[in-house]
Scaffold this motif. Structure first.
Motif, PDB file in Angstrom:
ATOM      1  N   THR A  82      18.015  17.502 -36.068  1.00 57.53           N
ATOM      2  CA  THR A  82      18.942  17.139 -37.121  1.00 57.53           C
ATOM      3  C   THR A  82      20.355  17.068 -36.562  1.00 57.53           C
ATOM      4  O   THR A  82      20.624  17.525 -35.434  1.00 57.53           O
ATOM      5  CB  THR A  82      18.868  18.137 -38.286  1.00 57.53           C
ATOM      6  N   LEU A  83      21.246  16.511 -37.337  1.00 52.93           N
ATOM      7  CA  LEU A  83      22.660  16.375 -36.970  1.00 52.93           C
ATOM      8  C   LEU A  83      23.481  17.212 -37.929  1.00 52.93           C
ATOM      9  O   LEU A  83      23.374  17.070 -39.147  1.00 52.93           O
ATOM     10  CB  LEU A  83      23.081  14.900 -37.054  1.00 52.93           C
ATOM     11  N   VAL A  84      24.310  18.143 -37.386  1.00 53.00           N
ATOM     12  CA  VAL A  84      25.146  19.009 -38.224  1.00 53.00           C
ATOM     13  C   VAL A  84      26.614  18.839 -37.828  1.00 53.00           C
ATOM     14  O   VAL A  84      26.941  18.346 -36.735  1.00 53.00           O
ATOM     15  CB  VAL A  84      24.722  20.487 -38.099  1.00 53.00           C
ATOM     16  N   HIS A  85      27.498  19.276 -38.733  1.00 53.24           N
ATOM     17  CA  HIS A  85      28.950  19.227 -38.514  1.00 53.24           C
ATOM     18  C   HIS A  85      29.509  20.622 -38.776  1.00 53.24           C
ATOM     19  O   HIS A  85      29.912  20.920 -39.905  1.00 53.24           O
ATOM     20  CB  HIS A  85      29.602  18.193 -39.436  1.00 53.24           C
ATOM     21  N   PRO A  86      29.528  21.495 -37.732  1.00 52.47           N
ATOM     22  CA  PRO A  86      30.011  22.879 -37.932  1.00 52.47           C
ATOM     23  C   PRO A  86      31.419  22.922 -38.514  1.00 52.47           C
ATOM     24  O   PRO A  86      31.741  23.795 -39.304  1.00 52.47           O
ATOM     25  CB  PRO A  86      29.944  23.469 -36.535  1.00 52.47           C
ATOM     26  N   ARG A  87      32.268  21.988 -38.105  1.00 52.18           N
ATOM     27  CA  ARG A  87      33.631  21.898 -38.653  1.00 52.18           C
ATOM     28  C   ARG A  87      34.090  20.449 -38.534  1.00 52.18           C
ATOM     29  O   ARG A  87      33.414  19.614 -37.922  1.00 52.18           O
ATOM     30  CB  ARG A  87      34.583  22.829 -37.909  1.00 52.18           C
ATOM     31  N   GLU A  88      35.181  20.155 -39.143  1.00 50.69           N
ATOM     32  CA  GLU A  88      35.699  18.786 -39.125  1.00 50.69           C
ATOM     33  C   GLU A  88      35.979  18.336 -37.697  1.00 50.69           C
ATOM     34  O   GLU A  88      36.629  19.050 -36.916  1.00 50.69           O
ATOM     35  CB  GLU A  88      36.963  18.704 -39.979  1.00 50.69           C
ATOM     36  N   GLY A  89      35.461  17.166 -37.364  1.00 49.84           N
ATOM     37  CA  GLY A  89      35.677  16.617 -36.037  1.00 49.84           C
ATOM     38  C   GLY A  89      34.660  17.053 -35.004  1.00 49.84           C
ATOM     39  O   GLY A  89      34.711  16.603 -33.860  1.00 49.84           O
ATOM     40  N   MET A  90      33.723  17.928 -35.380  1.00 48.24           N
ATOM     41  CA  MET A  90      32.718  18.408 -34.438  1.00 48.24           C
ATOM     42  C   MET A  90      31.330  17.956 -34.918  1.00 48.24           C
ATOM     43  O   MET A  90      30.977  18.084 -36.093  1.00 48.24           O
ATOM     44  CB  MET A  90      32.729  19.927 -34.328  1.00 48.24           C
ATOM     45  N   GLU A  91      30.514  17.400 -34.011  1.00 49.06           N
ATOM     46  CA  GLU A  91      29.189  16.879 -34.332  1.00 49.06           C
ATOM     47  C   GLU A  91      28.190  17.411 -33.311  1.00 49.06           C
ATOM     48  O   GLU A  91      28.397  17.286 -32.116  1.00 49.06           O
ATOM     49  CB  GLU A  91      29.211  15.353 -34.317  1.00 49.06           C
ATOM     50  N   LEU A  92      27.130  18.016 -33.798  1.00 49.01           N
ATOM     51  CA  LEU A  92      26.112  18.590 -32.908  1.00 49.01           C
ATOM     52  C   LEU A  92      24.728  18.098 -33.323  1.00 49.01           C
ATOM     53  O   LEU A  92      24.401  18.056 -34.515  1.00 49.01           O
ATOM     54  CB  LEU A  92      26.116  20.131 -32.974  1.00 49.01           C
ATOM     55  N   TYR A  93      23.930  17.699 -32.320  1.00 48.12           N
ATOM     56  CA  TYR A  93      22.510  17.463 -32.534  1.00 48.12           C
ATOM     57  C   TYR A  93      21.772  18.763 -32.237  1.00 48.12           C
ATOM     58  O   TYR A  93      21.965  19.352 -31.163  1.00 48.12           O
ATOM     59  CB  TYR A  93      21.987  16.352 -31.615  1.00 48.12           C
ATOM     60  N   LEU A  94      20.999  19.240 -33.161  1.00 50.10           N
ATOM     61  CA  LEU A  94      20.270  20.490 -32.979  1.00 50.10           C
ATOM     62  C   LEU A  94      18.761  20.239 -32.990  1.00 50.10           C
ATOM     63  O   LEU A  94      18.266  19.415 -33.755  1.00 50.10           O
ATOM     64  CB  LEU A  94      20.595  21.483 -34.102  1.00 50.10           C
TER      65      LEU A  94
END
Length: 854
Positions: free
Chosen positions: A211-223
């Motif tokens: 999945t794709l998450v956004h821990p904070r604004e401007g940050m994108e992580l594939y987990l």
């Protein structure tokens, strides 16, 4: 424990209410119900948590006191609920980093939870379960998020890495639904994935998803997320462990690789380490006409030729399992033409520095023209010609020295051995052959080797999986070089088990047919249309004909049937061709010597030969002779009885009149009582005489014009006078005449009314319905008595037949009346039928054709 403070007794202090005791307790105290909602919190909770107790009551404990939440406490609560025994636990609050000692006590409606702060140094990994410490040490060097959840998805604890990414404090998320934390709430799609995964994991399933998450604004992580259920010794889920691994770099690298793949001029695809094919370039999709989503996993098999699918899939699974490069030739369907073309498919596993496969890359190269050339080359070889003459099921090749050169996979699967395990020598491989067949097989094989002749033999081979022997037809042909020398033997083994069973069944069937045909009791014949083409000896013995007569066509069922039986015979054969079977019927055959043979004949139509039928013939002469003797006896007895009965009747009437004139009324009455059984006996004798005459065809009928309306009224009046127990109700009128015998017609309706009265002892009325149409006259006689079973309705008009039943048997009679009635009606051109229900009564219907001048 040494560090725990003493706790006041809540039950032993007198003169204080329980509520006062709880309020004066120095530590935070909660009472939770079965749903783990706060029912009560004492005033000390405000000191520990900074909130008033009133704001907590009615809310979930785990979602409203994050300062106290931890995995250790969650497990302790679940244990207390399950065991119903007091529990103690010590842990460090993940939020406040203070050491807490907690006592849990089960109550009637929930759990009492008592918290007490303790002075202890902070453990190095106090925020995790003890058995997870070594795991977190390993994972500190990479991005891994670890969290512990309740089965409802409430976050009990989480490590520092995800908190640092989101730039939030632990107390902001502990005790909150994990799906509503900043990592997930910003993406509805990811949030939905997580909630679905938690639900599945709570039922005991380990769930993986990307999945794709956004821990904070401007940050994108594939987990790459994994949710693992932790179960107790009873296999019930206690809590959930979440592990999220950062795969952002891998996903970006894959995107770059996919862009490169799409630029390549070949058909290219990629797969995961487990062999799951996950992507294809555009050229692959254009050629096959299948979208990537449809082809993922094993979806690519739909474009592979059906004959290749099983083999190709097996090769691919073998390559994935062993981590070896994959190479195979397969036929792939082109979407625009629907034609299959040959492709060489290669795939290479890519590994990391530790030697672990992280990706498969594959290409498909068109080799159709090359394969066609190879095929043409094979067709030109002698070996292909020899193989074309054999049955290609189990295929094997043997060199001239007897060593095996090749066995196909089907043979290996059947005998249960791999190539290196099977004996290379042909003689030693006989262990797979049934012991009773081995010597003959060796003898024939040796002869073939010595002479170069074709080898052919039926033998039984054992199935390694079932241990059962099956029959095979084994053939082998020699392949020779240009000099005529044998260079190899090519053989096949074809499963003929079903054929052998069929042959055995046919032999058994033939034996049964022969036994039937050779029967000394039943005559059997086979006919085509009216010509008899085959018979057994018994048929010839019965009729006196010979085999020569049969061969010369001298036996024809129309020619050997007397004229009086010809119409019934034609009717029977019409039934045969309509229903494929013939109801057995009685007739006579004209024997070769001119005599007549009474027989019982039946036949069926042969399924695969619609013009042929097979019939049986039973000699009926003994039964007919017995019937003739019986009829002769009845006729003789009837005649012999009629004369003394008539004399007895006259003498009785004469004596009664004399006694009446002499005023001896009592004696006259006695004689009158004697007259009744004499009349009944006289009627029975008359019926027996009628039956005898009917059987002999001698029942005479006067021809006169009979007014049916008048006749029926007379019959009803007479029956009503003599049978006062029942009322005869007549509906309708008749003004029709019939040419016939008035007395015999009166006998018909007298008998029908008499029967109706006799077989309805509990009823009071008999109904007669008279109707006339333009074509016919119909008379119905209906009773409300015992009734007749449906299966016996067709038999009641037979001679001497009586309905079977305990109540019917008690009613006197010989079963002649309805037989006589039916014959009289038939002789007058009419028909009689019956409808009946047991317990409801019967209706007899007589129909006569109407005269035009009536």
């Amino acid at each position: 424990m040494s560090n725990s403070k003493p706790i006041k007794s809540l039950t032993s202090v007198s003169h204080e209410t329980p509520l006062t005791l709880l309020e004066t307790y120095p530590g935070a105290l909660f009472f939770l119900d079965e749903a783990e909602k706060i029912v009560y919190a004492n005033t000390s909770t405000q000191t520990m948590l900074g909130v008033s107790p009133e704001t907590l009551v009615g809310n979930s404990f785990w979602c409203n006191v994050p300062q106290l939440v931890s995995p250790s406490l969650y497990l302790a609560v679940q244990k207390t609920k399950q065991t119903r025994a007091p529990t103690e636990v010590e842990y460090v609050s993940p939020v406040t980093q203070t050491w807490l000692h907690v006592q849990l006590s089960p109550t009637v409606r929930g759990i009492l939870v008592q918290f007490h702060k303790m002075e202890e140094p902070l453990p190095s990994r106090e925020a995790f379960f003890p058995d997870q410490y070594h795991v977190t040490d390993i994972l500190e060097s990479m991005y891994v998020g670890i969290g512990f959840l309740t089965t409802e998805g409430i976050l009990l604890d989480i490590n520092d890495v995800p908190l640092a990414d989101a730039q939030i404090q632990r107390e902001e998320v502990i005790g909150k639904p994990f799906a509503e934390t900043p990592w997930w709430s910003s993406s509805p799609t990811s949030q939905h994935q997580l909630r679905a995964a938690i639900a599945r994991a709570s039922r005991g399933e380990t769930v993986r998803f990307e999945t794709l998450v956004h821990p904070r604004e401007g940050m994108e992580l594939y987990l790459e997320a994994v949710i693992i259920p932790h179960k107790d010794r009873h296999h019930s889920v206690e809590y959930l462990v979440y592990v999220g691994t950062d795969i952002t770099e891998r996903k970006r690298a894959e995107a770059a690789i996919h862009a490169l793949i799409d630029a390549l001029p070949q058909l290219v695809w990629t797969g995961r380490p487990d062999g799951y094919v996950d992507s294809y370039n555009q050229r692959w999709c254009d050629y096959t006409g299948i979208a990537t989503e449809q082809a993922q996993g094993n979806g690519w098999l739909q474009c592979i030729h059906p004959d290749d699918q099983q083999h190709i899939l097996a090769l691919w699974q073998d390559a994935v399992q062993n981590g070896r490069p994959y190479e195979a030739e397969q036929r792939m369907r082109q979407s625009t033409t629907g034609a299959y073309r040959w492709f060489l498919v290669r795939a290479t596993p890519f590994k990391d520095t530790q030697g672990t496969i992280f990706k498969w890359f594959g290409t498909c190269t068109d080799i159709h023209d090359k394969k066609r050339a190879e095929q043409q080359l094979k067709e030109s070889r002698e070996s292909l010609r020899v193989l074309a003459e054999t049955v290609p099921q189990f295929v094997w090749m043997v060199r001239p020295d007897g060593a095996y050169e090749y066995r196909n996979q089907r043979l290996y699967d059947y005998i249960g051995f791999e190539l290196e395990q099977t004996p290379s020598d042909w003689q030693r491989s006989c262990q797979f052959i049934h012991p009773e067949d081995r010597d003959r097989t060796r003898e024939l094989w040796q002869h073939a080797l010595e002479t170069g002749a074709m080898f052919e033999h039926e033998e039984r081979l054992i199935n390694a999986q079932t241990g059962v022997y099956r029959w095979f037809l084994t053939r082998a042909l020699p392949v020779r070089d240009e000099a005529g020398q044998i260079v190899k033997w090519v053989g096949t083994s074809t499963d003929i088990e079903e054929q052998k069973r069929t042959e055995a069944a046919l032999r058994a069937s033939q034996e049964r047919v022969n036994a039937l045909m050779n029967s000394s009791i039943i005559g059997i014949f086979v006919s085509e249309d009216s010509q008899i083409v085959d018979v057994n000896d018994t048929f010839l013995r019965m009729t006196g004909y010979t085999r020569k007569d049969l061969r010369e066509g001298g036996i024809n069922w129309m020619q050997i049937t007397p004229p009086e039986y010809l119409a019934r015979t034609v009717e029977a054969y019409q039934e045969l061709y309509t229903r494929q079977s013939m109801t057995p019927y009685e007739k006579e055959y004209i024997c070769k010597d001119g005599s007549h043979l009474p027989v019982l004949v039946g036949a069926i139509l042969l399924e695969h030969h619609p013009n042929q039928s097979i019939g049986f013939v039973l000699d009926n002469s003994a039964r007919k002779e017995l019937e003739q003797r019986k009829d002769a006896f009845i006729s003789m007895a009837s005649h012999e009885l009629k004369t003394p009965l008539t004399a007895l009747k006259m003498q009785t009437q004469l004596a009664r009149r004399r006694l009446e004139r002499q005023s001896l009324q009592e004696a006259a009455t006695a004689l009158e009582m004697v007259e009744k059984p004499v009349k009944q006996l006289e009627r029975l004798v008359e019926e027996l005489l009628d039956v005898s005459k009917i059987q002999a065809g001698k029942l005479e009928y006067r021809q006169e014009m009979v007014d049916l309306g008048v006749l029926l009224r007379e019959v009803v009046e007479t029956m009503q006078q003599t049978h006062s127990s029942h009322t005869i109700v007549v509906r309708g009128t008749l003004h029709s005449s019939l040419m016939g015998d008035r007395d015999r017609l009166g006998q018909v309706f007298t008998n029908l009314l008499s029967n109706a009265i006799k077989y309805s002892p509990g009823a009071e009325t008999i109904e007669m319905d008279l109707r006339a149409s333009e074509d016919a006259v119909t008379i119905r006689v209906q009773d409300h008595g015992l009734g007749i079973p449906r299966e016996q309705c067709d038999k009641i008009f037979d001679r001497f037949y009586r309905v079977v039943g305990p109540r019917q048997r008690a009613i006197p009679g010989l079963g002649m009346g309805l037989y006589i009635v039916a014959e009289i009606v038939k002789s007058h051109g009419g028909i009689i039928t019956v409808e009946s229900d047991v317990g409801k009564g019967s209706t007899f219907t007589v129909t006569f054709p109407k005269r035009e001048d009536a």
